[in-house]
Design an enzyme around this catalytic site. Structure first.
Site, PDB file in Angstrom:
ATOM      1  N   ASP A   6      11.418  -5.517  50.673  1.00 43.49           N
ATOM      2  CA  ASP A   6      12.200  -5.039  49.536  1.00 43.49           C
ATOM      3  C   ASP A   6      12.031  -3.531  49.447  1.00 43.49           C
ATOM      4  O   ASP A   6      10.961  -3.036  49.079  1.00 43.49           O
ATOM      5  CB  ASP A   6      11.723  -5.720  48.246  1.00 43.49           C
ATOM      6  CG  ASP A   6      12.427  -5.181  47.014  1.00 43.49           C
ATOM      7  OD1 ASP A   6      13.627  -4.839  47.120  1.00 43.49           O
ATOM      8  OD2 ASP A   6      11.785  -5.085  45.953  1.00 43.49           O
ATOM      9  N   ASN A  11       8.809   2.424  45.975  1.00 46.36           N
ATOM     10  CA  ASN A  11       7.945   1.706  46.912  1.00 46.36           C
ATOM     11  C   ASN A  11       8.733   0.732  47.773  1.00 46.36           C
ATOM     12  O   ASN A  11       9.814   0.270  47.386  1.00 46.36           O
ATOM     13  CB  ASN A  11       6.865   0.909  46.152  1.00 46.36           C
ATOM     14  CG  ASN A  11       5.876   1.803  45.433  1.00 46.36           C
ATOM     15  OD1 ASN A  11       5.313   2.708  46.027  1.00 46.36           O
ATOM     16  ND2 ASN A  11       5.672   1.555  44.165  1.00 46.36           N
ATOM     17  N   ASP A 109      18.627  -5.694  45.137  1.00 47.85           N
ATOM     18  CA  ASP A 109      17.455  -6.232  44.438  1.00 47.85           C
ATOM     19  C   ASP A 109      17.863  -7.137  43.281  1.00 47.85           C
ATOM     20  O   ASP A 109      17.223  -8.170  43.030  1.00 47.85           O
ATOM     21  CB  ASP A 109      16.565  -5.091  43.941  1.00 47.85           C
ATOM     22  CG  ASP A 109      17.306  -4.074  43.068  1.00 47.85           C
ATOM     23  OD1 ASP A 109      18.550  -4.007  43.138  1.00 47.85           O
ATOM     24  OD2 ASP A 109      16.631  -3.339  42.317  1.00 47.85           O
ATOM     25  N   ASP A 129      13.737  -6.610  35.592  1.00 50.21           N
ATOM     26  CA  ASP A 129      12.962  -6.058  36.707  1.00 50.21           C
ATOM     27  C   ASP A 129      12.497  -4.658  36.328  1.00 50.21           C
ATOM     28  O   ASP A 129      13.306  -3.718  36.235  1.00 50.21           O
ATOM     29  CB  ASP A 129      13.810  -6.024  37.976  1.00 50.21           C
ATOM     30  CG  ASP A 129      12.997  -5.653  39.218  1.00 50.21           C
ATOM     31  OD1 ASP A 129      11.838  -5.201  39.068  1.00 50.21           O
ATOM     32  OD2 ASP A 129      13.510  -5.828  40.338  1.00 50.21           O
ATOM     33  N   THR A 132      11.697   1.386  39.270  1.00 53.96           N
ATOM     34  CA  THR A 132      12.002   2.791  39.005  1.00 53.96           C
ATOM     35  C   THR A 132      13.016   2.874  37.871  1.00 53.96           C
ATOM     36  O   THR A 132      12.889   3.681  36.946  1.00 53.96           O
ATOM     37  CB  THR A 132      12.559   3.457  40.272  1.00 53.96           C
ATOM     38  OG1 THR A 132      11.622   3.280  41.340  1.00 53.96           O
ATOM     39  CG2 THR A 132      12.780   4.939  40.044  1.00 53.96           C
TER      40      THR A 132
END
Length: 259
Positions: A6, A11, A109, A129, A132
């Site tokens: 992912d 990250n 995502d 989620d 960022t």
């Protein structure tokens, strides 16, 4: 074994599954300046340190919201693992219907999380989620991706105070005991944590109302992402935190597209 990747703005999360069994996962920094060889060195080192053999990987799937990193990363996969990865995008089987004006605009995502939520819970669900950016997604009990919204992530909000206000310091994301604080650091922490919790609660309540108006049952609220637990501890509107939700979704999509 399969490798699930992912790629996020901050990250890259890599997870290894042996059939349905979770083995381990790692988190490395996203850096568009890294070459395929540099990523290869990192990935090989992670496998070696954990006594895993790269040659045991039978398949790889990648979701990414960072297009400019994909050339290097896909090239690394081909060099290290000698195979082409499945990349989540148009044409991939997901098992859900995307009710967006333009389905191609939905981040990979968000699709992956929606697939995991639907396949694992089979009910009306709101997925939050905390990455960022923080995304809120509504999934119907019939497997329709209804849409959602996007807000700045907690760290973005915190960093904005430090970067745009000359006398405010950068602070750790920790919850103070009170909202009436007596120094600058705890005042900022209280505003960020409690303020963000209030934002989450308002959005969830409004989304629940809209989903019920569409004929959905009381939505189950599912949270994931690195800072999910920080906010979930402060509100009773989040029913469950699943830190591996995106990896689970990638695993499900991989097997749907294995052939």
């Amino acid at each position: 074994m399969i490798l699930l990747v992912d790629v996020g703005n901050t990250n890259i999360v890599l997870g290894v599954y042996d059939n349905d069994k979770y083995m381990m996962s790692w988190r490395i920094s996203t850096d568009s300046k890294k070459t395929s060889d540099e990523y290869g060195i990192q990935v090989r080192a992670l496998f070696s340190q954990n006594n895993l053999d790269i040659n045991d990987i039978e398949g790889i799937i990648i979701s990414s919201v960072v297009p400019n990193i994909m050339y290097s990363f896909e090239h690394m996969v081909r060099k290290c693992f000698n195979m082409d990865p499945i990349v989540v995008g148009p044409g991939i089987k997901t098992g859900i219907n995307i009710k967006y004006d333009n389905p191609k605009e939905v981040g990979a995502d968000r699709i992956v999380n929606a697939v995991a939520a639907y396949e694992m819970y089979k009910r009306s669900t709101i997925v939050i989620d905390f990455g960022t950016a923080t995304t809120f997604c509504a999934i119907s009990k019939n497997g329709n991706y209804l849409g959602g919204n996007i807000v700045p992530g907690i760290r973005i909000s915190s960093d904005a105070l430090f970067e745009r206000a000359a006398k405010l310091p950068r602070v750790e994301l920790e919850k103070p005991d009170t909202l009436i604080c007596k120094n600058t650091v705890t005042s900022m922490q209280a505003g960020i944590i409690y303020g963000y919790t209030g934002q989450v609660e308002y959005i969830v309540k409004k989304m629940k109302q809209e989903m019920k108006e569409l004929g959905e049952d009381e939505p189950f609220v599912l949270a994931t992402g690195g800072l999910a637990n920080l906010i979930a501890r402060e509100t009773d509107l989040i029913d469950k935190v699943n830190s591996k939700l995106t990896l689970e979704g990638l695993k499900i999509i991989y097997y749907k597209n294995k052939e």
